[in-house]
Design an enzyme around this catalytic site. Structure first.
Site, mmCIF file in Angstrom:
data_model
loop_
_atom_site.group_PDB
_atom_site.id
_atom_site.type_symbol
_atom_site.label_atom_id
_atom_site.label_comp_id
_atom_site.label_asym_id
_atom_site.label_seq_id
_atom_site.Cartn_x
_atom_site.Cartn_y
_atom_site.Cartn_z
ATOM 1 N N TYR A 146 11.270 -5.038 -42.159
ATOM 2 C CA TYR A 146 10.971 -6.541 -42.164
ATOM 3 C C TYR A 146 11.467 -7.389 -41.326
ATOM 4 O O TYR A 146 11.166 -8.396 -41.049
ATOM 5 C CB TYR A 146 10.852 -7.064 -43.637
ATOM 6 C CG TYR A 146 9.714 -6.204 -44.687
ATOM 7 C CD1 TYR A 146 9.113 -5.269 -43.958
ATOM 8 C CD2 TYR A 146 9.743 -6.448 -45.645
ATOM 9 C CE1 TYR A 146 8.042 -4.730 -44.783
ATOM 10 C CE2 TYR A 146 8.988 -5.806 -46.527
ATOM 11 C CZ TYR A 146 8.102 -4.818 -46.281
ATOM 12 O OH TYR A 146 7.000 -4.035 -46.848
ATOM 13 N N LYS A 160 13.375 8.333 -47.149
ATOM 14 C CA LYS A 160 12.457 9.308 -46.436
ATOM 15 C C LYS A 160 13.505 10.132 -45.726
ATOM 16 O O LYS A 160 13.305 10.060 -44.436
ATOM 17 C CB LYS A 160 11.558 8.477 -45.461
ATOM 18 C CG LYS A 160 10.388 9.380 -45.129
ATOM 19 C CD LYS A 160 9.443 10.245 -46.324
ATOM 20 C CE LYS A 160 8.477 10.898 -45.563
ATOM 21 N NZ LYS A 160 7.609 11.904 -46.186
ATOM 22 N N ASP A 217 7.305 9.412 -50.806
ATOM 23 C CA ASP A 217 6.147 9.713 -51.079
ATOM 24 C C ASP A 217 5.899 10.427 -52.499
ATOM 25 O O ASP A 217 5.228 10.433 -53.430
ATOM 26 C CB ASP A 217 5.431 10.715 -50.026
ATOM 27 C CG ASP A 217 6.694 11.644 -49.400
ATOM 28 O OD1 ASP A 217 7.785 11.455 -49.905
ATOM 29 O OD2 ASP A 217 6.211 12.572 -48.802
ATOM 30 N N ASP A 249 9.568 -2.926 -51.769
ATOM 31 C CA ASP A 249 8.312 -3.724 -51.882
ATOM 32 C C ASP A 249 7.197 -2.904 -52.414
ATOM 33 O O ASP A 249 6.391 -3.477 -53.373
ATOM 34 C CB ASP A 249 8.025 -4.043 -50.401
ATOM 35 C CG ASP A 249 7.222 -5.344 -50.454
ATOM 36 O OD1 ASP A 249 6.614 -5.857 -51.434
ATOM 37 O OD2 ASP A 249 6.564 -5.677 -49.289
ATOM 38 N N ASP A 303 5.978 -2.935 -56.837
ATOM 39 C CA ASP A 303 4.311 -3.324 -57.016
ATOM 40 C C ASP A 303 3.786 -2.508 -57.746
ATOM 41 O O ASP A 303 3.005 -2.677 -58.649
ATOM 42 C CB ASP A 303 3.621 -3.969 -55.743
ATOM 43 C CG ASP A 303 3.645 -5.334 -55.457
ATOM 44 O OD1 ASP A 303 4.584 -5.759 -56.170
ATOM 45 O OD2 ASP A 303 2.720 -5.664 -54.955
#
Ligand code: NAD
Length: 367
Positions: free
Chosen positions: A142, A189, A221, A245, A249
């Site tokens: 980001y 990852k 994942d 992030d 959620d």
């Protein structure tokens, strides 16, 4: 103790819920002999309207000069058409950067009284759900280098982390786990990303400092899948900005109650933290006394615990919220649907924002 708290009510339901947070903090101050002084400041759409800037310098200066910061929510349709650099949400990034809060702590808790609202089957969440996600907040993709080629056919964003950036998040993950069930899952990852492999190196190098914590690694994942398959396996999850992030959620949605979830954004402890509910400004119910103030009230509990080191006071707020839920009181968002809603209504236990604040204060006073 004397503490100053910057208040950023913001937009939509922000002013309604922050007002209830303040009333609860005042009740705590009275009960435990503290003095909290508040400094209201503008940010988001309210600041755009007043001074043409989503995060006026004065707001940031005031926040930095206080012991802690409570934020309602910013944004709403009124400001959807303003240019990107003027969007109310710019205030959030500006506050996080300006206050140097680099870690976001998001508890995803399923309150047993509200288990009917959880979208997962009872056999999956029967044991309850209490996960803490520690997300890196000021680095990674980001904030990394990004761009587009001159012909517009190529675009890139860069995931980049330094060892110190990773270490401070992981240490927070380990120390949070020490205060909980002593399990830390580092999500990455690493089968593909070099930056993830650096996260693993750092985790392994500091693990020895926390011998009691059981540490594991999981690919993102798989973590996304495990959160809906067997969320009870997680205690603390620590991860990068983008993975955090998305997973935070997901985790909050499986609790089924967006109006109940608090968050804290913390730095190295030398400055104030930023406390806010995880939900947005809910423009659809703004100014109607319908917003659930409990996420904000629970954010105040986190403020008491993390910024003021007032564990007893934080416990009292959380116990008061549980008491009110045990007694069946509900705002519209947690009253369920169909027959459940009818029952809450028939029992006269469907309440608005202010009444919910009153009930928490009454429960606190009765303790
Ligand atoms: P939202 O969280 O505001 O609302 C989603 C739904 O949940 C709505 O139906 C709303 O009524 C309900 N809801 C949210 N909080 C509630 C509460 N406390 N009590 C009862 N019901 C509640 O998300 P959205 O609609 O996607 O966004 C609305 C605005 O908020 C947008 O402008 C968005 O950019 C902004 N936003 C701000 C923040 C923040 O300030 N941190 C976070 C997310 C969204």
């Amino acid at each position: 103790m004397e503490k100053t708290i910057a208040l950023i009510p913001g937009d939509g339901i922000g002013p309604d819920i922050v007002a209830e947070g303040v009333r609860v903090l005042d009740a705590i101050a009275k009960k435990f002999g503290h003095l909290f002084t508040y400094k209201p400041v503008l940010a988001g759409g309210a600041a755009i309207d007043a001074v043409g800037d989503p995060l006026p310098q004065e707001t940031l200066d005031t926040c930095l000069a206080c012991d802690s910061v409570l934020l309602g929510a910013v944004g709403g349709p009124k400001w959807d058409a303003v240019p990107g650099h003027m969007r109310p949400e710019k205030a959030l990034l500006g506050l996080r950067g300006g206050m140097k809060v680099y870690a976001n702590l998001r508890p995803a808790v399923m309150f047993k009284q509200l288990s009917a609202a959880c979208p997962l089957k009872n056999e999956i969440v029967g044991q309850g759900l209490d996960i803490l996600i520690v997300r890196e907040l000021t680095g990674g993709i980001y904030f990394g280098d990004r761009g587009r080629s001159a012909d517009g056919n190529e675009a890139w964003d860069t995931e980049k982390y330094t060892k110190p950036e990773i270490e401070r998040i992981l240490r927070l993950g380990f120390s949070s786990a020490m205060k909980r069930r002593k399990k830390l899952c580092v999500v990455d990852k690493a089968n593909i990303l070099e930056s993830s492999r650096l996260w693993r190196d750092v985790a392994q190098s500091i693990q020895k400092d926390y011998p009691e914590v059981e540490m594991s690694f999981m690919y993102v994942d798989n973590a996304a899948m495990q959160l809906v398959r067997n969320p009870g396996q997680f205690d603390v999850i620590a991860t990068s900005n983008m993975f955090g992030d998305i997973l935070s959620d997901e985790a909050s949605q499986i609790t089924g109650s967006i109006g109940m979830l608090a968050s804290a954004s913390l730095g190295d402890g030398t400055g104030p933290g930023l406390y806010e509910p995880i939900h947005g400004s809910a423009p659809d119910i703004a100014g109607q006394d319908k917003a659930n103030p409990l996420a904000t009230i629970l954010s105040c509990a986190m403020m008491l615990r993390y910024d003021f080191d007032m564990g007893k006071e934080a416990d009292a707020v959380e116990a008061a919220v549980n008491r009110v839920l045990d007694d069946g009181w509900r705002t519209g968002d947690i009253a369920g649907t169909g027959a459940d809603w009818d029952k809450v209504k028939a029992e006269g236990k469907l309440v608005g924002t202010k009444r919910m604040g009153d009930l928490v204060i009454k429960a606190l006073e009765a303790m």
